[in-house]
Scaffold this motif. Structure first.
Motif, PDB file in Angstrom:
ATOM      1  N   GLY A  38      30.840  39.038  33.165  1.00  0.00           N
ATOM      2  CA  GLY A  38      30.782  40.363  33.762  1.00  0.00           C
ATOM      3  C   GLY A  38      30.430  40.338  35.235  1.00  0.00           C
ATOM      4  N   HIS A  39      30.728  41.450  35.935  1.00  0.00           N
ATOM      5  CA  HIS A  39      30.412  41.638  37.353  1.00  0.00           C
ATOM      6  C   HIS A  39      31.128  40.639  38.256  1.00  0.00           C
ATOM      7  CE1 HIS A  39      27.346  44.347  35.878  1.00  0.00           C
ATOM      8  NE2 HIS A  39      26.821  43.364  35.174  1.00  0.00           N
ATOM      9  N   VAL A  40      32.292  40.146  37.821  1.00  0.00           N
ATOM     10  CA  VAL A  40      33.040  39.154  38.602  1.00  0.00           C
ATOM     11  C   VAL A  40      33.771  39.856  39.743  1.00  0.00           C
ATOM     12  CG1 VAL A  40      34.874  37.430  38.538  1.00  0.00           C
ATOM     13  CG2 VAL A  40      33.299  37.653  36.607  1.00  0.00           C
ATOM     14  N   VAL A  41      33.496  39.438  40.979  1.00  0.00           N
ATOM     15  CA  VAL A  41      34.131  40.035  42.158  1.00  0.00           C
ATOM     16  C   VAL A  41      34.848  38.997  43.007  1.00  0.00           C
ATOM     17  CG1 VAL A  41      32.474  41.949  42.293  1.00  0.00           C
ATOM     18  CG2 VAL A  41      31.990  39.814  43.508  1.00  0.00           C
ATOM     19  N   SER A  42      34.907  37.740  42.532  1.00  0.00           N
ATOM     20  CA  SER A  42      35.446  36.663  43.358  1.00  0.00           C
ATOM     21  C   SER A  42      36.628  35.933  42.738  1.00  0.00           C
ATOM     22  CB  SER A  42      34.337  35.637  43.657  1.00  0.00           C
ATOM     23  OG  SER A  42      33.790  35.122  42.450  1.00  0.00           O
ATOM     24  N   ALA A  43      37.109  36.334  41.564  1.00  0.00           N
ATOM     25  CA  ALA A  43      38.219  35.646  40.911  1.00  0.00           C
ATOM     26  C   ALA A  43      39.538  36.198  41.439  1.00  0.00           C
ATOM     27  CB  ALA A  43      38.137  35.811  39.399  1.00  0.00           C
ATOM     28  N   PHE A  44      40.219  35.422  42.291  1.00  0.00           N
ATOM     29  CA  PHE A  44      41.506  35.828  42.858  1.00  0.00           C
ATOM     30  C   PHE A  44      42.579  35.472  41.846  1.00  0.00           C
ATOM     31  CE2 PHE A  44      45.022  35.458  46.065  1.00  0.00           C
ATOM     32  CZ  PHE A  44      44.955  36.767  46.495  1.00  0.00           C
ATOM     33  N   ASP A  45      42.849  36.428  40.947  1.00  0.00           N
ATOM     34  CA  ASP A  45      43.676  36.154  39.781  1.00  0.00           C
ATOM     35  C   ASP A  45      44.476  37.412  39.441  1.00  0.00           C
ATOM     36  OD1 ASP A  45      44.194  35.961  36.742  1.00  0.00           O
ATOM     37  OD2 ASP A  45      43.454  33.969  37.215  1.00  0.00           O
ATOM     38  N   PRO A  46      45.739  37.266  38.994  1.00  0.00           N
ATOM     39  CA  PRO A  46      46.541  38.446  38.666  1.00  0.00           C
ATOM     40  C   PRO A  46      46.252  39.067  37.307  1.00  0.00           C
ATOM     41  CG  PRO A  46      47.843  36.459  38.341  1.00  0.00           C
ATOM     42  CD  PRO A  46      46.530  36.022  38.949  1.00  0.00           C
ATOM     43  N   SER A  47      45.159  38.671  36.651  1.00  0.00           N
ATOM     44  CA  SER A  47      44.818  39.273  35.363  1.00  0.00           C
ATOM     45  C   SER A  47      44.658  40.783  35.517  1.00  0.00           C
ATOM     46  CB  SER A  47      43.520  38.679  34.815  1.00  0.00           C
ATOM     47  OG  SER A  47      43.713  37.350  34.383  1.00  0.00           O
ATOM     48  N   PRO A  48      45.162  41.558  34.570  1.00  0.00           N
ATOM     49  CA  PRO A  48      45.052  43.017  34.665  1.00  0.00           C
ATOM     50  C   PRO A  48      43.601  43.474  34.774  1.00  0.00           C
ATOM     51  CG  PRO A  48      46.544  42.387  32.889  1.00  0.00           C
ATOM     52  CD  PRO A  48      45.879  41.127  33.362  1.00  0.00           C
ATOM     53  N   LEU A  49      43.350  44.416  35.666  1.00  0.00           N
ATOM     54  CA  LEU A  49      42.080  45.136  35.773  1.00  0.00           C
ATOM     55  C   LEU A  49      40.926  44.356  36.388  1.00  0.00           C
ATOM     56  CD1 LEU A  49      42.197  47.102  32.414  1.00  0.00           C
ATOM     57  CD2 LEU A  49      42.473  48.024  34.696  1.00  0.00           C
ATOM     58  N   LEU A  50      41.131  43.127  36.845  1.00  0.00           N
ATOM     59  CA  LEU A  50      40.061  42.460  37.583  1.00  0.00           C
ATOM     60  C   LEU A  50      39.708  43.238  38.850  1.00  0.00           C
ATOM     61  CD1 LEU A  50      40.773  38.603  37.393  1.00  0.00           C
ATOM     62  CD2 LEU A  50      38.726  39.801  36.594  1.00  0.00           C
ATOM     63  N   TYR A  51      40.663  44.004  39.373  1.00  0.00           N
ATOM     64  CA  TYR A  51      40.422  44.751  40.608  1.00  0.00           C
ATOM     65  C   TYR A  51      39.487  45.942  40.407  1.00  0.00           C
ATOM     66  CZ  TYR A  51      43.749  48.342  39.045  1.00  0.00           C
ATOM     67  OH  TYR A  51      44.389  49.336  38.360  1.00  0.00           O
ATOM     68  N   ILE A  52      39.169  46.304  39.158  1.00  0.00           N
ATOM     69  CA  ILE A  52      38.239  47.408  38.930  1.00  0.00           C
ATOM     70  C   ILE A  52      36.861  47.058  39.498  1.00  0.00           C
ATOM     71  CG2 ILE A  52      37.041  48.753  37.166  1.00  0.00           C
ATOM     72  CD1 ILE A  52      39.926  49.560  37.493  1.00  0.00           C
ATOM     73  N   SER A  53      36.447  45.799  39.401  1.00  0.00           N
ATOM     74  CA  SER A  53      35.154  45.370  39.935  1.00  0.00           C
ATOM     75  C   SER A  53      35.190  45.130  41.435  1.00  0.00           C
ATOM     76  CB  SER A  53      34.693  44.091  39.226  1.00  0.00           C
ATOM     77  OG  SER A  53      34.451  44.331  37.861  1.00  0.00           O
ATOM     78  N   ASN A  54      36.346  44.736  41.941  1.00  0.00           N
ATOM     79  CA  ASN A  54      36.508  44.495  43.376  1.00  0.00           C
ATOM     80  C   ASN A  54      37.936  44.865  43.754  1.00  0.00           C
ATOM     81  OD1 ASN A  54      36.751  43.622  46.000  1.00  0.00           O
ATOM     82  ND2 ASN A  54      35.988  41.564  45.637  1.00  0.00           N
ATOM     83  N   PRO A  55      38.151  46.001  44.422  1.00  0.00           N
ATOM     84  CA  PRO A  55      39.525  46.436  44.731  1.00  0.00           C
ATOM     85  C   PRO A  55      40.314  45.462  45.585  1.00  0.00           C
ATOM     86  CG  PRO A  55      37.886  47.813  45.839  1.00  0.00           C
ATOM     87  CD  PRO A  55      37.142  46.975  44.858  1.00  0.00           C
ATOM     88  N   ALA A  56      39.640  44.560  46.298  1.00  0.00           N
ATOM     89  CA  ALA A  56      40.354  43.579  47.108  1.00  0.00           C
ATOM     90  C   ALA A  56      41.124  42.584  46.253  1.00  0.00           C
ATOM     91  CB  ALA A  56      39.369  42.830  48.013  1.00  0.00           C
ATOM     92  N   VAL A  57      40.728  42.405  44.988  1.00  0.00           N
ATOM     93  CA  VAL A  57      41.391  41.468  44.081  1.00  0.00           C
ATOM     94  C   VAL A  57      42.801  41.939  43.738  1.00  0.00           C
ATOM     95  CG1 VAL A  57      41.251  40.382  41.796  1.00  0.00           C
ATOM     96  CG2 VAL A  57      39.191  40.666  43.163  1.00  0.00           C
ATOM     97  N   LEU A  58      43.107  43.207  43.956  1.00  0.00           N
ATOM     98  CA  LEU A  58      44.442  43.719  43.666  1.00  0.00           C
ATOM     99  C   LEU A  58      45.507  42.957  44.446  1.00  0.00           C
ATOM    100  CD1 LEU A  58      46.147  45.889  42.211  1.00  0.00           C
ATOM    101  CD2 LEU A  58      45.758  47.385  44.183  1.00  0.00           C
ATOM    102  N   SER A  59      45.140  42.358  45.579  1.00  0.00           N
ATOM    103  CA  SER A  59      46.100  41.595  46.378  1.00  0.00           C
ATOM    104  C   SER A  59      46.647  40.388  45.635  1.00  0.00           C
ATOM    105  CB  SER A  59      45.444  41.131  47.688  1.00  0.00           C
ATOM    106  OG  SER A  59      45.130  42.241  48.513  1.00  0.00           O
TER     107      SER A  59
END
Length: 329
Positions: free
Chosen positions: A46-67
């Motif tokens: 939980g609370h992961v904000v650093s995983a640069f991965d295309p998994s769905p919804l990881l960007y909910i914790s960090n919107p920058a991951v949407l890239s």
């Protein structure tokens, strides 16, 4: 149940499930926003904000991951929670141009029907309760190695005849290196406040400041993630401690940390496991041990279909499954 009783009951229910057994006073509304949404995130503690991965919804914790999203995706998500409740959502994401992405998501929590009573216990009827959040996310590659993102959320809660509306903003940054396999993330979520309050009693949103690092060793199918949340809270009163339990800095620090690891068996299949040290410590203080605070998950990509599943225990009474399904369109 009185009007104030309804508010307290449902805010507390969401709060207790998303942040198990906290001791701090209930000072924010819309605590359902803390409920886990991404199965991949949850399986890493939980609370992961650093995983640069295309998994769905990881960007909910960090919107920058949407890239990290590579294609146009349409998805659904669901979570098992308390008996009689429904936790679900939907998402759509797409590329705007070669440097920017956008997404829309909806989160829905229904608590079902319950009896409404007066202060002396007389049943006067039934009422329903539900929470909804609608979000729009934008991410942009500021440099070749730095991404920024923002999410704007409209949040509503309706408990019987009462309702409340809020506006929230999430902000995030993500920096990564191609040669060292290191990714750093920083996110501030639930900035904002209510524009329509329950009975004119305005409360804060459940603000959180999180930071994290993800490291992938060269030539290894492994990836390790360390995350720290609640970085603005460093008082013992902000967390649950069992009677006579030590409340030193080390114990407080432990309640900020979660960690996890991915095993990428192929480019299309991973297994993940994690541990949230705060969940483990606080729930152990209430007698729940064993798998408490631990989580596992997996993800599979078959053609255009993406499927992620996680299992974890976020409350003393029962465990939860989180499922994400996405389709590339």
């Amino acid at each position: 149940m009185t009007a104030k009783g309804k508010i307290l009951a449902f805010c507390t229910a969401a709060f207790m499930a998303a942040q198990p057994l906290q001791a701090q006073s209930l000072e924010s509304s819309f605590e359902f926003l803390r409920l886990p949404v991404s199965a991949h995130n949850s399986s890493l503690g939980g609370h992961v904000v650093s995983a640069f991965d295309p998994s769905p919804l990881l960007y909910i914790s960090n919107p920058a991951v949407l890239s990290a999203n590579e294609t146009r995706l349409l998805g659904l998500n669901a979570m098992t929670w308390f008996s009689g409740t429904t936790v679900a959502g939907a998402q759509y994401s797409n590329l705007f141009d070669e440097r920017s992405h956008y997404a829309f998501n909806a989160r829905y929590v229904s608590y079902g029907k319950m009896q409404e009573t007066t202060a002396d216990g007389t049943v006067t009827g039934t009422f329903s309760a539900k929470d909804i959040a609608l979000g729009a996310t934008w991410s942009y590659m500021l440099t070749d190695n730095l991404s920024g993102g923002a999410t704007a959320n409209i949040i509503t809660s309706r408990y019987g005849s009462m309702s409340s509306v809020a506006i929230g903003v999430d902000l995030g940054l993500l920096w990564y290196t191609d040669d060292q396999g290191i990714t750093l993330g920083l996110a501030a979520t639930s900035l904002g406040g209510q524009i329509k309050a329950f009975e004119n009693t305005f409360q804060k949103l459940p603000f959180d400041l999180c930071a994290g690092v993800t490291w992938k060793p060269a030539h290894a199918p492994l990836r390790f993630t360390l995350s720290c949340d609640n970085l603005t809270r460093w008082s013992a009163s902000d967390f649950y401690f069992a009677q006579d339990e030590e409340k030193g800095f080390g114990e407080i620090l432990k309640r900020h940390i979660s960690m996890g690891a991915d095993i990428n068996l192929t480019d299309r299949f991973y297994i993940a496991m994690g541990c949230n040290l705060r969940t483990r410590a606080e729930m152990a203080g209430k007698g729940s041990k064993g798998f408490t605070g631990m989580s596992v998950g997996t993800g599979l990509r078959i053609g255009r279909v993406m499927f992620d599943l996680s299992y974890g225990k976020y409350q003393v009474s029962e465990s939860s499954l989180i499922c994400n399904f996405a389709f590339s369109i």
